[in-house]
Design a protein around this motif. Sequence first.
Motif, PDB file in Angstrom:
ATOM      1  N   THR A 223      -4.310  19.611 -14.775  1.00 52.16           N
ATOM      2  CA  THR A 223      -4.406  18.868 -13.513  1.00 52.16           C
ATOM      3  C   THR A 223      -4.290  17.361 -13.714  1.00 52.16           C
ATOM      4  OG1 THR A 223      -6.767  19.252 -13.778  1.00 52.16           O
ATOM      5  CG2 THR A 223      -5.651  20.467 -12.046  1.00 52.16           C
ATOM      6  N   ILE A 224      -4.619  16.873 -14.905  1.00 51.52           N
ATOM      7  CA  ILE A 224      -4.638  15.429 -15.118  1.00 51.52           C
ATOM      8  C   ILE A 224      -3.246  14.878 -15.417  1.00 51.52           C
ATOM      9  CG2 ILE A 224      -4.978  15.172 -17.609  1.00 51.52           C
ATOM     10  CD1 ILE A 224      -7.312  13.334 -16.990  1.00 51.52           C
TER      11      ILE A 224
ATOM     12  N   GLY B 276      -0.439  14.349 -13.904  1.00 58.73           N
ATOM     13  CA  GLY B 276       0.168  13.343 -13.039  1.00 58.73           C
ATOM     14  C   GLY B 276      -0.466  11.983 -13.237  1.00 58.73           C
ATOM     15  N   MET B 277      -1.790  11.954 -13.190  1.00 63.48           N
ATOM     16  CA  MET B 277      -2.501  10.699 -13.339  1.00 63.48           C
ATOM     17  C   MET B 277      -2.239  10.091 -14.712  1.00 63.48           C
ATOM     18  SD  MET B 277      -6.512  10.194 -12.572  1.00 63.48           S
ATOM     19  CE  MET B 277      -6.624  10.611 -10.867  1.00 63.48           C
TER      20      MET B 277
ATOM     21  N   PHE C 176       1.459   8.615 -14.681  1.00 53.08           N
ATOM     22  CA  PHE C 176       1.760   7.343 -14.007  1.00 53.08           C
ATOM     23  C   PHE C 176       0.963   6.189 -14.603  1.00 53.08           C
ATOM     24  CE2 PHE C 176      -0.960   9.093 -10.371  1.00 53.08           C
ATOM     25  CZ  PHE C 176      -1.980   8.163 -10.427  1.00 53.08           C
TER      26      PHE C 176
ATOM     27  N   ILE D 298      -2.299  22.947  -8.554  1.00 55.57           N
ATOM     28  CA  ILE D 298      -2.215  23.503  -9.897  1.00 55.57           C
ATOM     29  C   ILE D 298      -2.774  24.929  -9.926  1.00 55.57           C
ATOM     30  CG2 ILE D 298      -3.051  23.274 -12.274  1.00 55.57           C
ATOM     31  CD1 ILE D 298      -0.863  21.360 -11.751  1.00 55.57           C
TER      32      ILE D 298
ATOM     33  N   ALA E 205       2.161   6.956  -6.780  1.00 55.46           N
ATOM     34  CA  ALA E 205       1.243   7.944  -7.357  1.00 55.46           C
ATOM     35  C   ALA E 205       1.740   9.352  -7.067  1.00 55.46           C
ATOM     36  CB  ALA E 205      -0.157   7.736  -6.796  1.00 55.46           C
TER      37      ALA E 205
ATOM     38  N   VAL F 105       0.844  -1.203   0.000  1.00 57.04           N
ATOM     39  CA  VAL F 105       0.000   0.000   0.000  1.00 57.04           C
ATOM     40  C   VAL F 105       0.879   1.253   0.000  1.00 57.04           C
ATOM     41  CG1 VAL F 105      -1.702   1.299   1.313  1.00 57.04           C
ATOM     42  CG2 VAL F 105      -1.886  -1.173   1.164  1.00 57.04           C
TER      43      VAL F 105
ATOM     44  N   PHE G  45       5.022  16.673 -13.230  1.00 56.28           N
ATOM     45  CA  PHE G  45       4.938  18.134 -13.184  1.00 56.28           C
ATOM     46  C   PHE G  45       6.312  18.748 -13.468  1.00 56.28           C
ATOM     47  CE2 PHE G  45       1.087  18.305 -10.077  1.00 56.28           C
ATOM     48  CZ  PHE G  45       0.293  17.802 -11.079  1.00 56.28           C
TER      49      PHE G  45
ATOM     50  N   TYR H 131      -6.483  12.893  -3.725  1.00 56.21           N
ATOM     51  CA  TYR H 131      -5.422  13.234  -4.678  1.00 56.21           C
ATOM     52  C   TYR H 131      -5.900  14.344  -5.620  1.00 56.21           C
ATOM     53  CZ  TYR H 131      -2.511  12.540  -8.847  1.00 56.21           C
ATOM     54  OH  TYR H 131      -1.712  12.735  -9.935  1.00 56.21           O
TER      55      TYR H 131
ATOM     56  N   LEU I  40       0.979   4.212  -2.922  1.00 48.93           N
ATOM     57  CA  LEU I  40       0.686   5.613  -2.631  1.00 48.93           C
ATOM     58  C   LEU I  40       1.883   6.490  -2.975  1.00 48.93           C
ATOM     59  CD1 LEU I  40      -1.235   5.364   0.759  1.00 48.93           C
ATOM     60  CD2 LEU I  40      -2.143   5.664  -1.532  1.00 48.93           C
TER      61      LEU I  40
ATOM     62  N   THR J 200      -4.349  18.009  -6.010  1.00 46.42           N
ATOM     63  CA  THR J 200      -3.796  18.400  -7.307  1.00 46.42           C
ATOM     64  C   THR J 200      -4.439  19.695  -7.784  1.00 46.42           C
ATOM     65  OG1 THR J 200      -3.704  16.067  -7.804  1.00 46.42           O
ATOM     66  CG2 THR J 200      -3.276  17.554  -9.611  1.00 46.42           C
TER      67      THR J 200
ATOM     68  N   THR K  51       3.527  11.832  -9.871  1.00 45.01           N
ATOM     69  CA  THR K  51       2.836  13.078 -10.176  1.00 45.01           C
ATOM     70  C   THR K  51       3.824  14.238 -10.158  1.00 45.01           C
ATOM     71  OG1 THR K  51       0.825  12.212  -9.210  1.00 45.01           O
ATOM     72  CG2 THR K  51       0.963  14.583  -9.449  1.00 45.01           C
TER      73      THR K  51
ATOM     74  N   THR L   8      -8.762  19.679 -16.242  1.00 45.73           N
ATOM     75  CA  THR L   8      -8.661  18.440 -17.033  1.00 45.73           C
ATOM     76  C   THR L   8      -8.858  17.194 -16.188  1.00 45.73           C
ATOM     77  OG1 THR L   8      -6.284  18.687 -16.769  1.00 45.73           O
ATOM     78  CG2 THR L   8      -7.210  19.273 -18.907  1.00 45.73           C
ATOM     79  N   ILE L   9      -8.627  17.287 -14.887  1.00 44.91           N
ATOM     80  CA  ILE L   9      -8.723  16.073 -14.062  1.00 44.91           C
ATOM     81  C   ILE L   9     -10.165  15.709 -13.746  1.00 44.91           C
ATOM     82  CG2 ILE L   9      -8.708  16.976 -11.704  1.00 44.91           C
ATOM     83  CD1 ILE L   9      -6.558  14.969 -11.021  1.00 44.91           C
TER      84      ILE L   9
END
Lengths: 366, 447, 180
Positions: free
Chosen positions: A190-191, A193-194, A197, B311, A169, A162, A177, B303, A166, B307, A173, B247-248
Amino acid sequence: MKADNVLVKNIRIIVALFILIAVVFVIIGASSEEPTRMWQIYLINFLLWTGIAQAGAVFSAILELTNAEWGHRMQQVAESQISFLPASLTLLLIMIVGAEYIFPWVSQVSIPEQKALYLNLPFLFSRSIIGLGLLTILSFVFVKKRRKADDQGGGRPRKLAVVLLLTYALVYTVVSFDFIMSLSPHWYSTIMGMHFFTACFYTGLSLIIIMAVFGRTHIFPTDFMTERDFHDIGKLTFGFSIFWMSLLWSQYLVIWYGNIPEETEYLHLRFYEQPWSALTWTFILLAFILPFLILLNRKGKTTQLVIGIVGFLILIGSFVHMYVLVAPSLSPHHAYFGVPEIFISLGFLGMFVLTQDIWLKARPVQ
Amino acid sequence: MSKENYFAPDLIVDQVNAQVLEPLKKPSKLFYVMIALFISFILFGAYCLYTQIFEGLGVAGMNNPIAWGIYLTNFVFWVGIAHSGTLISAILFLFRSRWRTSVNRIAEAMTVFAVTMAGLFPLIHLGRIWFAYWLLPYPNARHLWVNFRSPLNWDVFAVVTYMTVSTLFFIVGMMPDMAVLRDRFKGIRSKIYGVFAMGWRGTHRQWHHYETAYLLFAALATPLVISVHSIVSWDFAMSSLPGWHSTIFAPYFVSGAIFSGCAMVITILYPLRKFFHLEDLITEKHFTRISQMMLLTSLIVTYSYLTEFFIAWYGHNIFEQESFYNRAFGYYGIYFFMMFVFNSILPLGIFFKKIRTNIKVLFVISILVNVGMWLERFVIIITSLSRDYDPYAWGIYKPTYIEWGIFLGSVGGFLLLFFSFAKFAPVVAISEVKGQIHHDKTGGDHE
Amino acid sequence: MNNANVRIKAIYNNYEAFINALKVLSSKKELDMDVISPMPLHDVEKLIPQKPSGVRWFTFFGGILGLIIGFAFPIYTVLDWPLITGGKPVVTIQAFIIIAFELLILFGAAFTLLGLLFHARLPRQNLSNYDVRFSGNSFGFVFSVPERKINEMKNILQDADDIITDKLSTESGRIGNESR
């Protein structure tokens, strides 16, 4: 372990040669008049292979947590990828030398004072070294404990898994950035990082598949994976191809629809200007459309050669993807891809193969 | 690896029918009290809706900058609740998670009823509810069609598709169980169950096609569930409003939806299990599993919160920064902090084994998460609208009793539908539970 | 009469006995029987192999149809009266992808239901070749054989907890094939 192939027998000599050539090109590139060109391909490869290496431990941790019954041997193959992580840390340290040429905000583009609190070289490198270093330690400890639990029984390292996920992620991220988003200093998403990964994990999956399919004939016991194992990892890859695409699409759609100048610049360059738009479509084709169509079919997931080819498509597609994430920000008008780029990339590949070879010789898959 | 048993260890196939059919026989007094309570909620909601229809939208608290009030909050809330149903029944089916059996039916029912409630709110929000058919794609008197470029129109397609597909999935999943009921009852009830069973006999050919169809439904429902809440999130993200344009939003909303849905499953499962004596079929382990799903999605939601704030600060866009500062410390700041505590901090307790195996504590957490997730939507919608680009157009919104009444009505409607379902239909997938017990007992390999 | 058919319903409470009888019966290729159980059984799938279900083709073509409609319909409507809104092109593929995706799922699911109903021969009202115990915890067979074979069959089914035989009025009273 079998070593009946000339290529496999002499693998260390071959990769050592690759690494040597790459080192020469790195030195020539760094001391040339256009060092950005070299550092850009260096960064692309660094992100690609570090992501793949880390994905090995992440894959293993996910299987550990979900009690997946199918992945026991696949876990061992995946874990061999983390052997690259210490090397990746060294490669990160080398990047400090070229930081000035990598990050436009160091000298070329002026950024607001507030942003400079976050985007400054000492802080950036200390957080990435601490973050990636922590991940490396966690990965190694996790793998060691998991193998011990497999061999001798006893407590499973579930809590550690776990923590590893964590941290993954979070650190990835920050890495995305720092090493991708900050290359276009005024852009933000904002997306990111997601998306990053997930992409790294997806690329990692492709390498696990390649190893499982083509390693079977050379390094691993031939019967170590059943048809059902391939079916399962095929389904996982299929799922991730959709998930990865949906994240890319979410970013595209929101920016495209809003059409706000500081956001659109990034997207416009990659989707509507040559040569980048051709490259963008290349990676969408290689890493999404083709794998999606092939893996839709049950036979596509279970026929080893087919799924192996899918693995290669995704790997190449992911390379192009990483290239499109990084390169347009640094050299918007020209997509450099010549002899130096090829040999530096091969050097990274060689480095990865070498570390994995050392690992697998010491800990053969049972 | 030994397979974990999720049912009471001494449960055998012979008892499943009796256990599941128990609630269908004799309702207790408490049951009628509950039903009366829910109906009174609905009546109050209906009165409020009546008032709004005859007086006009002015009776609601919405005003000029804040044209989207808690009607849209409720819409997103109910659509979100719906999502865990599809997750538990479809996604976990594809992943061959054994624990989904015996809670998947309840989750699917929740999906259908929650989407029904969600579908009402855009219509209520439109004010002139009798013009609801304007949403449908047809050319108007000036030969103009609906605007297919509008996210709101995507929403029409998404919600209609979601409602249809989840209902089909639900009904098809119940077919073999309806046959059980058809065979156990006599007279008119048998006839009605027979309609839903469609003449199901359970032959090997029927099972063969049924299993394929079920798998295909699951494979279709999985991308659907992700797309639906993504589209709901794009109702906001497609605009250029600070705080919305992010965007997230798609993965953020999808995980938030599953988060709130899992919380609602626990909230409903806890009383239902006691009420209908399903302790043998729905055990503590089910609660633990659902709570772990909650924890995972809670972490993704946290998260996303972090974020977004980072941002907003990093992006150095003055409007974004102001918008997020206002979200946390402005007029509605208290709700933001409540939301953060309920959604991000409380669920962290699930990391501790003592908490995730304690059903009562999980029940309390789940209720607070429901509140927190409702507040999340409120905070996103209302704070962003209240501080737009132009300070001249800033404003404050306070929901009126009409709006609260309609929300209460929808809660009553949801619970009434759910309790009636639990009273008249099998709340547990009988054939799946039987199959699982049978395979465990005979040692046949599952799958 | 030798060619009059008799319908046999055999009901088993014991799973092993049921499987043993199934092993014998499934080797008789000419017998068109229904194996009925309250849950899907993998032993039955192994003993009576079936072709992959045709339901998936319904889903496939439904999905393709939905995809085509999902693009064609919005494109038709915007070209019917071209009007630029929101500064986007008239034919906005990005937006229509979403409509097409939703309709792909919608049509795919609807056709899956049709496929299931078609292949499982549902809905139907006649439940004469069924027994309510099959939805409890009993397994069994339903098939029809010529009258002369009835003793042979009863011999195979000797471990059954209950056997119900009905004489069928029509000669072609084939029972088992109704739910192919």
